[in-house]
Design an enzyme around this catalytic site. Structure first.
Site, PDB file in Angstrom:
ATOM      1  N   ASP A 172      -2.844   0.936   6.669  1.00 43.02           N
ATOM      2  CA  ASP A 172      -1.947   0.679   5.531  1.00 43.02           C
ATOM      3  C   ASP A 172      -1.486  -0.782   5.530  1.00 43.02           C
ATOM      4  O   ASP A 172      -1.245  -1.362   4.476  1.00 43.02           O
ATOM      5  CB  ASP A 172      -0.720   1.600   5.593  1.00 43.02           C
ATOM      6  CG  ASP A 172      -1.099   3.049   5.744  1.00 43.02           C
ATOM      7  OD1 ASP A 172      -1.191   3.744   4.724  1.00 43.02           O
ATOM      8  OD2 ASP A 172      -1.329   3.483   6.886  1.00 43.02           O
ATOM      9  N   ASP A 183       0.891  -1.158   0.000  1.00 42.68           N
ATOM     10  CA  ASP A 183       0.000   0.000   0.000  1.00 42.68           C
ATOM     11  C   ASP A 183       0.928   1.206   0.000  1.00 42.68           C
ATOM     12  O   ASP A 183       1.437   1.614   1.044  1.00 42.68           O
ATOM     13  CB  ASP A 183      -0.910   0.000   1.222  1.00 42.68           C
ATOM     14  CG  ASP A 183      -1.853   1.186   1.226  1.00 42.68           C
ATOM     15  OD1 ASP A 183      -2.320   1.591   0.145  1.00 42.68           O
ATOM     16  OD2 ASP A 183      -2.128   1.724   2.314  1.00 42.68           O
ATOM     17  N   GLU A 232      -1.810  -1.360  -5.225  1.00 44.67           N
ATOM     18  CA  GLU A 232      -3.046  -0.767  -5.710  1.00 44.67           C
ATOM     19  C   GLU A 232      -2.707   0.227  -6.802  1.00 44.67           C
ATOM     20  O   GLU A 232      -1.707   0.933  -6.727  1.00 44.67           O
ATOM     21  CB  GLU A 232      -3.776  -0.037  -4.581  1.00 44.67           C
ATOM     22  CG  GLU A 232      -4.684  -0.924  -3.788  1.00 44.67           C
ATOM     23  CD  GLU A 232      -5.594  -0.153  -2.842  1.00 44.67           C
ATOM     24  OE1 GLU A 232      -5.761   1.083  -2.996  1.00 44.67           O
ATOM     25  OE2 GLU A 232      -6.139  -0.794  -1.944  1.00 44.67           O
TER      26      GLU A 232
END
Length: 162
Positions: A144, A10, A70
């Protein structure tokens, strides 16, 4: 099925979450998770170097087969944020690339759907399901960390059914 080590990321300049899982014979196991942090008061270059060093240590320790992140989404009202995030993502991709690790980008909605069944799930819902999947009794903090583990799970699911 041979064991596969999957690293989920992340990305962020202040806090980058990471999660390392092992996948074998249709099951996954948590190996490690945490954060790589940089000081907001430092100039950009040392912060990016810290991200690189932190991820290089994780890569050195676990030798992942693949790394997932992501996909980045930016809003036209915040172009500077997108540029800073691009710097962080670039350094993280470089750390993986120098070790020959394939990097996959996954849309946030796909990550959420893989973990919770809902592509619009909240970060708290993702956290809860990640904890449930790995049998963790307390909430993961910061979020996170659970987001990075969710990316690893989603990448495992994507590759499992590809």
């Amino acid at each position: 099925m041979a064991e596969k080590i999957i690293l989920g990321i992340d990305p962020g300049l202040n806090i980058t979450g990471f999660g390392v899982i092992s996948a074998s014979s249709g099951t996954i196991k948590l190996l490690d998770a945490g954060t790589i942090r940089s000081k907001a008061s430092d100039p950009l270059t040392p912060r990016l170097a810290e991200l690189y060093r932190g991820l290089a240590e994780v890569i050195q320790k676990y030798s992942p087969d693949v790394m997932g992140m992501e996909k980045i989404y930016s809003h036209y009202r915040h172009p500077a944020t997108a540029i800073i995030m691009g710097h962080a993502r670039g350094v993280l991709c470089l750390a993986a690339g120098l070790k020959g690790i394939r990097v996959e980008s996954l849309p946030a909605s796909r990550v959420k759907k893989a973990v919770t069944g809902n592509g619009r799930a909240s970060k708290q819902q993702v956290n809860g399901m990640v904890c449930r999947i790995f049998g963790i009794r307390s909430e993961l903090k910061p979020l996170d960390v659970s987001d990075a583990l969710a990316v690893a799970i989603a990448l495992y699911e994507a590759e499992r059914y590809a």
